[in-house]
Design a protein around this motif. Sequence first.
Motif, PDB file in Angstrom:
ATOM      1  N   VAL A   1      51.321  28.185  -7.829  1.00  0.00           N
ATOM      2  CA  VAL A   1      50.336  28.580  -8.839  1.00  0.00           C
ATOM      3  C   VAL A   1      49.082  29.082  -8.138  1.00  0.00           C
ATOM      4  O   VAL A   1      48.698  28.586  -7.076  1.00  0.00           O
ATOM      5  N   ASP A   2      48.471  30.092  -8.738  1.00  0.00           N
ATOM      6  CA  ASP A   2      47.220  30.635  -8.206  1.00  0.00           C
ATOM      7  C   ASP A   2      46.544  31.400  -9.346  1.00  0.00           C
ATOM      8  O   ASP A   2      47.217  31.900 -10.245  1.00  0.00           O
ATOM      9  N   ALA A   3      45.216  31.457  -9.265  1.00  0.00           N
ATOM     10  CA  ALA A   3      44.480  32.243 -10.257  1.00  0.00           C
ATOM     11  C   ALA A   3      44.761  33.732 -10.049  1.00  0.00           C
ATOM     12  O   ALA A   3      44.636  34.531 -10.974  1.00  0.00           O
ATOM     13  N   ASP A   4      45.135  34.089  -8.812  1.00  0.00           N
ATOM     14  CA  ASP A   4      45.384  35.495  -8.469  1.00  0.00           C
ATOM     15  C   ASP A   4      46.746  35.547  -7.770  1.00  0.00           C
ATOM     16  O   ASP A   4      46.862  35.191  -6.599  1.00  0.00           O
TER      17      ASP A   4
ATOM     18  N   ALA B   1      47.838  21.314  -1.812  1.00  0.00           N
ATOM     19  CA  ALA B   1      46.777  22.326  -1.971  1.00  0.00           C
ATOM     20  C   ALA B   1      46.027  22.437  -0.662  1.00  0.00           C
ATOM     21  O   ALA B   1      45.628  21.418  -0.083  1.00  0.00           O
ATOM     22  N   ARG B   2      45.827  23.670  -0.182  1.00  0.00           N
ATOM     23  CA  ARG B   2      45.078  23.865   1.071  1.00  0.00           C
ATOM     24  C   ARG B   2      43.983  24.902   0.840  1.00  0.00           C
ATOM     25  O   ARG B   2      44.249  25.983   0.307  1.00  0.00           O
ATOM     26  N   LEU B   3      42.776  24.562   1.239  1.00  0.00           N
ATOM     27  CA  LEU B   3      41.631  25.475   1.191  1.00  0.00           C
ATOM     28  C   LEU B   3      41.337  25.967  -0.226  1.00  0.00           C
ATOM     29  O   LEU B   3      40.948  27.114  -0.437  1.00  0.00           O
TER      30      LEU B   3
ATOM     31  N   THR C   1      50.604  32.309 -12.823  1.00  0.00           N
ATOM     32  CA  THR C   1      49.162  32.566 -12.779  1.00  0.00           C
ATOM     33  C   THR C   1      48.460  31.469 -13.569  1.00  0.00           C
ATOM     34  O   THR C   1      48.788  31.226 -14.725  1.00  0.00           O
ATOM     35  N   MET C   2      47.507  30.825 -12.922  1.00  0.00           N
ATOM     36  CA  MET C   2      46.888  29.680 -13.575  1.00  0.00           C
ATOM     37  C   MET C   2      45.557  29.336 -12.903  1.00  0.00           C
ATOM     38  O   MET C   2      45.481  29.287 -11.677  1.00  0.00           O
ATOM     39  N   ASP C   3      44.526  29.107 -13.703  1.00  0.00           N
ATOM     40  CA  ASP C   3      43.265  28.556 -13.193  1.00  0.00           C
ATOM     41  C   ASP C   3      43.398  27.033 -13.299  1.00  0.00           C
ATOM     42  O   ASP C   3      43.395  26.487 -14.402  1.00  0.00           O
ATOM     43  N   VAL C   4      43.521  26.370 -12.161  1.00  0.00           N
ATOM     44  CA  VAL C   4      43.806  24.928 -12.194  1.00  0.00           C
ATOM     45  C   VAL C   4      42.612  24.096 -12.670  1.00  0.00           C
ATOM     46  O   VAL C   4      42.763  22.897 -12.906  1.00  0.00           O
ATOM     47  N   THR C   5      41.453  24.722 -12.809  1.00  0.00           N
ATOM     48  CA  THR C   5      40.320  23.982 -13.367  1.00  0.00           C
ATOM     49  C   THR C   5      40.319  24.044 -14.899  1.00  0.00           C
ATOM     50  O   THR C   5      39.568  23.337 -15.558  1.00  0.00           O
TER      51      THR C   5
ATOM     52  N   VAL D   1      49.347  24.483  -4.995  1.00  0.00           N
ATOM     53  CA  VAL D   1      48.202  24.847  -5.847  1.00  0.00           C
ATOM     54  C   VAL D   1      47.305  25.821  -5.076  1.00  0.00           C
ATOM     55  O   VAL D   1      46.867  25.503  -3.974  1.00  0.00           O
ATOM     56  N   GLY D   2      47.073  27.007  -5.613  1.00  0.00           N
ATOM     57  CA  GLY D   2      46.257  28.021  -4.916  1.00  0.00           C
ATOM     58  C   GLY D   2      47.023  28.548  -3.724  1.00  0.00           C
ATOM     59  O   GLY D   2      46.561  28.521  -2.590  1.00  0.00           O
ATOM     60  N   ALA D   3      48.227  29.073  -3.982  1.00  0.00           N
ATOM     61  CA  ALA D   3      49.194  29.366  -2.910  1.00  0.00           C
ATOM     62  C   ALA D   3      48.860  30.611  -2.091  1.00  0.00           C
ATOM     63  O   ALA D   3      49.500  30.867  -1.072  1.00  0.00           O
TER      64      ALA D   3
ATOM     65  N   MET E   1      35.840  29.688 -13.362  1.00  0.00           N
ATOM     66  CA  MET E   1      36.327  29.519 -11.985  1.00  0.00           C
ATOM     67  C   MET E   1      35.198  29.772 -10.986  1.00  0.00           C
ATOM     68  O   MET E   1      34.374  30.639 -11.208  1.00  0.00           O
ATOM     69  N   SER E   2      35.177  29.008  -9.870  1.00  0.00           N
ATOM     70  CA  SER E   2      34.001  29.049  -9.004  1.00  0.00           C
ATOM     71  C   SER E   2      34.318  29.554  -7.598  1.00  0.00           C
ATOM     72  O   SER E   2      33.621  29.240  -6.662  1.00  0.00           O
TER      73      SER E   2
HETATM   74  C1  LIG Z   1      41.387  30.433   0.842  1.00  0.00           C
HETATM   75  S1  LIG Z   1      42.732  30.742  -0.223  1.00  0.00           S
HETATM   76  C2  LIG Z   1      43.941  29.599   0.403  1.00  0.00           C
HETATM   77  C3  LIG Z   1      45.350  30.080   0.179  1.00  0.00           C
HETATM   78  C4  LIG Z   1      46.450  29.135   0.666  1.00  0.00           C
HETATM   79  N1  LIG Z   1      46.379  27.862  -0.019  1.00  0.00           N
HETATM   80  C5  LIG Z   1      46.387  28.934   2.155  1.00  0.00           C
HETATM   81  O1  LIG Z   1      45.851  27.906   2.608  1.00  0.00           O
HETATM   82  O2  LIG Z   1      46.886  29.803   2.895  1.00  0.00           O
HETATM   83  C6  LIG Z   1      42.299  30.000  -1.764  1.00  0.00           C
HETATM   84  C7  LIG Z   1      43.272  30.344  -2.871  1.00  0.00           C
HETATM   85  O3  LIG Z   1      42.942  29.538  -3.996  1.00  0.00           O
HETATM   86  C8  LIG Z   1      42.989  30.330  -5.171  1.00  0.00           C
HETATM   87  N2  LIG Z   1      42.108  29.709  -6.167  1.00  0.00           N
HETATM   88  C9  LIG Z   1      40.769  29.557  -6.114  1.00  0.00           C
HETATM   89  N3  LIG Z   1      40.318  28.923  -7.215  1.00  0.00           N
HETATM   90  C10 LIG Z   1      41.403  28.690  -7.983  1.00  0.00           C
HETATM   91  C11 LIG Z   1      41.605  28.076  -9.265  1.00  0.00           C
HETATM   92  N4  LIG Z   1      40.566  27.601  -9.963  1.00  0.00           N
HETATM   93  N5  LIG Z   1      42.867  27.998  -9.763  1.00  0.00           N
HETATM   94  C12 LIG Z   1      43.914  28.485  -9.052  1.00  0.00           C
HETATM   95  N6  LIG Z   1      43.784  29.079  -7.850  1.00  0.00           N
HETATM   96  C13 LIG Z   1      42.556  29.189  -7.316  1.00  0.00           C
HETATM   97  C14 LIG Z   1      42.533  31.714  -4.706  1.00  0.00           C
HETATM   98  O4  LIG Z   1      42.963  32.722  -5.600  1.00  0.00           O
HETATM   99  C15 LIG Z   1      43.178  31.799  -3.331  1.00  0.00           C
HETATM  100  O5  LIG Z   1      44.479  32.347  -3.387  1.00  0.00           O
END
Ligand SMILES: C[S@@+](CC[C@H](N)C(=O)[O-])C[C@H]1O[C@@H](n2cnc3c(N)ncnc32)[C@H](O)[C@@H]1O
Length: 259
Positions: free
Chosen positions: A69-72, A106-108, A88-92, A45-47, A1-2
């Motif tokens: 889903v989110d890695a954290d 998915a945002r940000l 909990t999931m690393d989408v990559t 995605v990445g909530a 994960m990056s």
């Molecule tokens: C800047 S936050 C954005 C959170 C939310 N989407 C928002 O816009 O309010 C990025 C989120 O993406 C998650 N994230 C980053 N890389 C990820 C991955 N490979 N798989 C799943 N989640 C990931 C992070 O844990 C974090 O919660």
Amino acid sequence: MSYILDPAWHAERERLENISGLYDPGTTEICTRLGLTAGWRCLDVGAGTGGVVRMLAERVGPEGEVLAVDADTRFLEPLAGGPLTVRTMDVTAEPLPDSRFDLVHARLVLEHLAAPADVVRSMAAAARPGGWVVVEDLDWSTALTVDPPSEVHERVVACCHKVFAGTPYDASFGRRIPRLLRAAGLTDIGIRAVSMPLPADPEKGQPAWEMLVGQLAPRMLAEGLLTQADLDAFHRQWHDGETVGFGPLMVSAWGRRPV
Ligand SMILES: C[S@@+](CC[C@H](N)C(=O)[O-])C[C@H]1O[C@@H](n2cnc3c(N)ncnc32)[C@H](O)[C@@H]1O
């Protein structure tokens, strides 16, 4: 994960909630325009802290379904229940559930990834035929827009770019989204781009800028990119009650999986 932003940073929840406060209204407007309604199945995605999934769960109601889903998932777990499931999931590293959702958002997130096109394809495959994919990410083209002109703001933004340069983070990712959606086979592409006004406030400062830079500051200082005096001047500026800045452009683009 990056992911370049340290999830353990002491104010990470506050930083993510500030982002949510800035951008949730725009996301809600787009989802509404795309037809979000009771009974829809949605995936975020990445909530993050769950601002978007809370809105989605409210709108889809008990007969709908929302998967966050989110890695954290530490900020999401307490929200689970009713239509909202957290995973909990690393989408990559793992594929998203296939052909299931009316809306995949998915945002940000994608702007941080080394291979965002793969995740866009995975998101497109997660949409049902006729379902929508919405991707929202920043494009730093407007990040230097500030009045009055500010040398310290320019210096700090330049440092952000230097930090990004050693990572997969793509500060021009926003403008690429429509092309990636098309390449993933999506149709009916729509685009919106907004730069949020970010005024200095004598009491609150400007949290969007100050918390992002606060996250990156240890790295900037360690690498000698700027000094504590630069950072102090940056924070002072965002408390001066006069400066008005504009945030990076938030590019939102959406497309539909062909029926
Ligand atoms: C800047 S936050 C954005 C959170 C939310 N989407 C928002 O816009 O309010 C990025 C989120 O993406 C998650 N994230 C980053 N890389 C990820 C991955 N490979 N798989 C799943 N989640 C990931 C992070 O844990 C974090 O919660």
